[in-house]
Write an enzyme that holds these catalytic residues in place. Structure first.
Site, PDB file in Angstrom:
ATOM      1  N   TYR A  41       0.792  -1.222   0.000  1.00 61.01           N
ATOM      2  CA  TYR A  41       0.000   0.000   0.000  1.00 61.01           C
ATOM      3  C   TYR A  41       0.830   1.279   0.000  1.00 61.01           C
ATOM      4  O   TYR A  41       0.270   2.363   0.141  1.00 61.01           O
ATOM      5  CB  TYR A  41      -0.956  -0.013   1.199  1.00 61.01           C
ATOM      6  CG  TYR A  41      -1.824  -1.249   1.225  1.00 61.01           C
ATOM      7  CD1 TYR A  41      -2.619  -1.590   0.126  1.00 61.01           C
ATOM      8  CD2 TYR A  41      -1.831  -2.107   2.320  1.00 61.01           C
ATOM      9  CE1 TYR A  41      -3.396  -2.732   0.131  1.00 61.01           C
ATOM     10  CE2 TYR A  41      -2.615  -3.259   2.329  1.00 61.01           C
ATOM     11  CZ  TYR A  41      -3.385  -3.560   1.235  1.00 61.01           C
ATOM     12  OH  TYR A  41      -4.162  -4.700   1.230  1.00 61.01           O
ATOM     13  N   SER A 112      -3.228  -7.004   7.991  1.00 54.39           N
ATOM     14  CA  SER A 112      -3.924  -7.532   6.839  1.00 54.39           C
ATOM     15  C   SER A 112      -2.954  -8.227   5.879  1.00 54.39           C
ATOM     16  O   SER A 112      -2.276  -9.188   6.276  1.00 54.39           O
ATOM     17  CB  SER A 112      -4.707  -6.395   6.166  1.00 54.39           C
ATOM     18  OG  SER A 112      -5.650  -6.879   5.254  1.00 54.39           O
ATOM     19  N   TYR A 113      -2.855  -7.764   4.631  1.00 55.01           N
ATOM     20  CA  TYR A 113      -1.922  -8.383   3.678  1.00 55.01           C
ATOM     21  C   TYR A 113      -0.505  -8.338   4.232  1.00 55.01           C
ATOM     22  O   TYR A 113       0.262  -9.296   4.079  1.00 55.01           O
ATOM     23  CB  TYR A 113      -1.996  -7.660   2.338  1.00 55.01           C
ATOM     24  CG  TYR A 113      -1.194  -8.320   1.227  1.00 55.01           C
ATOM     25  CD1 TYR A 113      -1.824  -9.131   0.290  1.00 55.01           C
ATOM     26  CD2 TYR A 113       0.179  -8.129   1.106  1.00 55.01           C
ATOM     27  CE1 TYR A 113      -1.102  -9.739  -0.734  1.00 55.01           C
ATOM     28  CE2 TYR A 113       0.906  -8.730   0.096  1.00 55.01           C
ATOM     29  CZ  TYR A 113       0.263  -9.530  -0.823  1.00 55.01           C
ATOM     30  OH  TYR A 113       0.986 -10.139  -1.832  1.00 55.01           O
ATOM     31  N   TRP A 160     -11.317  -4.593  -3.039  1.00 58.63           N
ATOM     32  CA  TRP A 160      -9.891  -4.606  -2.698  1.00 58.63           C
ATOM     33  C   TRP A 160      -9.030  -4.548  -3.956  1.00 58.63           C
ATOM     34  O   TRP A 160      -8.072  -3.773  -4.032  1.00 58.63           O
ATOM     35  CB  TRP A 160      -9.581  -5.859  -1.879  1.00 58.63           C
ATOM     36  CG  TRP A 160      -8.140  -6.009  -1.500  1.00 58.63           C
ATOM     37  CD1 TRP A 160      -7.366  -5.128  -0.802  1.00 58.63           C
ATOM     38  CD2 TRP A 160      -7.297  -7.131  -1.789  1.00 58.63           C
ATOM     39  NE1 TRP A 160      -6.092  -5.629  -0.636  1.00 58.63           N
ATOM     40  CE2 TRP A 160      -6.027  -6.851  -1.220  1.00 58.63           C
ATOM     41  CE3 TRP A 160      -7.486  -8.345  -2.454  1.00 58.63           C
ATOM     42  CZ2 TRP A 160      -4.947  -7.752  -1.318  1.00 58.63           C
ATOM     43  CZ3 TRP A 160      -6.422  -9.239  -2.532  1.00 58.63           C
ATOM     44  CH2 TRP A 160      -5.182  -8.936  -1.982  1.00 58.63           C
ATOM     45  N   ASP A 245     -13.885  -8.575  12.479  1.00 57.82           N
ATOM     46  CA  ASP A 245     -12.900  -8.536  11.396  1.00 57.82           C
ATOM     47  C   ASP A 245     -13.188  -9.647  10.395  1.00 57.82           C
ATOM     48  O   ASP A 245     -13.520 -10.784  10.770  1.00 57.82           O
ATOM     49  CB  ASP A 245     -11.481  -8.701  11.950  1.00 57.82           C
ATOM     50  CG  ASP A 245     -10.444  -8.414  10.884  1.00 57.82           C
ATOM     51  OD1 ASP A 245     -10.081  -7.238  10.725  1.00 57.82           O
ATOM     52  OD2 ASP A 245     -10.024  -9.349  10.178  1.00 57.82           O
ATOM     53  N   HIS A 274     -12.414  -4.671  10.376  1.00 60.37           N
ATOM     54  CA  HIS A 274     -11.110  -4.601   9.716  1.00 60.37           C
ATOM     55  C   HIS A 274     -10.546  -3.190   9.716  1.00 60.37           C
ATOM     56  O   HIS A 274      -9.339  -3.014   9.782  1.00 60.37           O
ATOM     57  CB  HIS A 274     -11.216  -5.122   8.277  1.00 60.37           C
ATOM     58  CG  HIS A 274      -9.908  -5.553   7.697  1.00 60.37           C
ATOM     59  ND1 HIS A 274      -9.179  -6.600   8.218  1.00 60.37           N
ATOM     60  CD2 HIS A 274      -9.187  -5.088   6.652  1.00 60.37           C
ATOM     61  CE1 HIS A 274      -8.070  -6.755   7.515  1.00 60.37           C
ATOM     62  NE2 HIS A 274      -8.048  -5.850   6.564  1.00 60.37           N
TER      63      HIS A 274
END
Length: 564
Positions: A41, A112-113, A160, A245, A274
């Site tokens: 990101y 997250s990722y 996403w 989440d 989330h």
């Protein structure tokens, strides 16, 4: 404290690709440990990401390395989600601990990722790695990320890819960038007609079609799944997640899977979704103690890394599990997850009620009509839809409006005479005769307040394919490697029955830590869709029959905390 900041360091990985990173470190002649966050990101944002104060980490004596993953922003190579994070992450750790400013020890963290990337790299056992802190991680990119109970998580995955992966960091410009921006702006239309985005996604994100084509448990997913690598993860892990989440189930699985290897592992679960981490949702406020900032998530990271990277601290570790019990709205600590001291509390579907005790002797049934053009709308829960940034579409929303629909069945218990504490995984076992075209079976667990408010706690889904599709899938599974589903097993249970025959289906509704107060009632909702969170199935009008009582003891299974 003065700090040194170096931008755009080029870090080589094993295939010669150069990954770009920014380094923040204390201005000191002494070597210090390094904490690494790898992100798709953009490294130029907040150094610690959305939940961690990165500069506080540096002020506490750590170097902080923030890296763009392969093919994103300033890093070289081509971005293909998931597959390169283990090797690239391990190579980055090895490079960092060999630098003169590092004392040879490192930790990995992220949300997250980023958290998934950290776990995958940890499984490579890079030299110097001493701890990992995955925040809102999943346990695999199939079940729990791309799918749930066999249904495609359309709401999260489509947005996403379009917003987070293509709109920025993908190097798009001109007409292509405008095309993606237009798709984001009309996301509600695309949820109703996902095929309208097929051409754009095939050109700019071909991996999206691959995800659609590979079902959960397929060997395709095993290349990058923490759940496949638990025996290889040998460093302590701090797992943080939220009751609402989208990846809660995976985070709980990560805790259990790593802990079962004998590795020190901790778990924190708050009343968060989330992206809503303050404990405040539009219709529910959990109090100041529920705020990530008040809890001091950065401090939790520092405590974890100080203990395991710097080897500071002595004595016995604190209880490894810290849970925010909603309903009571307070933090509690426990010795493990699943929480010891629970017993199965069974509520049978009885007419339109829920009764504790023996299954009703009388048989009963209800019919649901499914219309693909008018599916049951997503109303709160563990979502990550476009409204996630304000929390308007996630969490403990009131279900009364959706419960008025004719295609939603409600089963409600009597008012409780004493508080009831439920901590653990909840499930619905239901007997259903699905339409020949197939069916989705959805369930919601709801806390009904004395004033009628119906607060959503958790929900789940299981997809039943048509008989023909199920037969084809069974043949394909038989030809594939044995055990392709992986350690987590079947995400729900159910099989394509003989035409017109009921089938017993188990829907995993999700984990909760909740106190039903005296005077409140427990409600179960059953429906055949939850859109756009999940793609609509089947794509034709269908009719399903829900059976309960008699030979079909449909029931809600709750883990009651004894003496809680």
């Amino acid at each position: 404290m003065r700090m040194v900041v170096e931008h755009d360091l080029k870090i080589p990985v094993r295939d010669g690709c150069l990954l770009s990173a920014d380094l923040y470190r204390p201005e000191t002649a002494e070597a210090v440990p390094v904490l690494i966050r790898r992100t798709p990101y953009g490294k130029s944002g907040s150094p610690g990401g959305a939940s961690v104060d990165g500069l506080r980490l540096v002020r506490s004596g750590y170097a902080l390395l923030v890296q763009d993953v392969r093919g994103r922003f300033a890093s070289g190579g081509a971005f293909e989600p998931y597959w390169n994070e283990a090797a690239d992450g391990a190579d980055t750790v090895a490079w960092a601990v060999a630098q003169p400013w590092c004392d040879g020890s490192a930790g990995l963290f992220g949300r997250s990722y980023e958290a998934m990337a950290a776990l995958l790299a940890a499984a490579e056992r890079p030299p110097g790695l001493a701890a990992v802190a995955p925040h809102v991680a999943c346990s695999g990119f199939d079940e729990g990320w791309t799918r749930q109970g066999g249904a495609f998580q359309l709401g999260f995955v489509l947005y996403w890819v379009l917003y987070d992966l293509l709109l920025s960091g993908a190097g798009l410009a001109g007409p292509e960038l405008a095309e993606v921006a237009g798709a984001v702006d009309r996301i509600d239309d695309l949820y109703r007609n996902p095929d309208a985005a097929a051409d754009l996604l095939d050109r700019l994100a071909p991996y999206y079609r691959q995800w659609r084509e590979h079902p959960g448990g397929d060997p395709y997913w095993r290349r990058a799944a923490p759940r496949e690598s638990y025996p290889a993860i040998n460093v302590p892990a701090l797992n943080l997640t939220g009751w609402y989440d989208i990846f809660l189930a995976g985070a709980l699985e990560n805790y259990r899977g790593i802990r079962e290897q004998g590795v020190e592992t901790t778990l924190v679960v708050g009343p968060w979704s989330h992206c809503v981490t303050g404990g405040i949702f539009p219709q529910r406020r959990y109090g100041l103690a529920a705020d990530e900032d008040h809890l001091d998530v950065t401090g939790l990271h520092l405590d974890h890394f100080d203990r395991h990277v710097r080897r500071r601290g002595s004595g016995a570790a604190p209880d490894p599990v810290r849970l925010f019990l909603t309903g009571a709205d307070e933090w509690r600590t426990f010795p493990d997850w699943p929480v010891p001291g629970t017993e199965e509390y069974v509520l049978h579907l009885d007419g339109r009620g829920l009764t504790h005790g023996p299954a009703p002797a009388a048989s009963d049934s209800d019919r649901i009509r499914h219309h693909p053009a008018d599916p049951v709308p997503t109303t709160g829960g563990a979502t990550a839809l476009p409204g996630q940034f304000t929390g308007g579409d996630c969490g403990p929303l009131d279900q009364r409006e959706v419960e008025r629909r004719a295609d939603v069945l409600c089963f409600t218990g009597a008012p409780l005479t004493a508080p009831l504490t439920i901590v653990g995984d909840t499930a619905l076992t239901v007997f259903i005769t699905p339409d020949a075209a197939g069916a989705d079976v959805t369930g919601k667990l709801v806390d009904v307040y004395p004033d009628g408010r119906a607060e959503l706690l958790c929900d789940g889904i299981v997809r039943l394919e048509s008989a023909a599709a199920a037969a084809a899938a069974a043949a394909a599974a038989a030809a594939a490697a044995v055990g392709a589903v992986g350690r987590r097993g079947d995400p729900g249970s159910g099989a394509a029955p003989a035409p017109g025959e009921p089938v017993e289906v188990t829907v995993r509704l999700g984990a909760i830590g909740h106190v039903f107060r005296a005077g409140h009632r427990i409600r179960l909702e059953i429906a055949a869709s939850n859109a756009p969170r999940f793609d609509v199935h089947p794509p034709v009008v269908a009719h399903h029959t829900v059976h309960h009582g008699g030979d079909h003891p449909s029931r809600l299974l709750l883990p009651r905390l004894v003496g809680g």
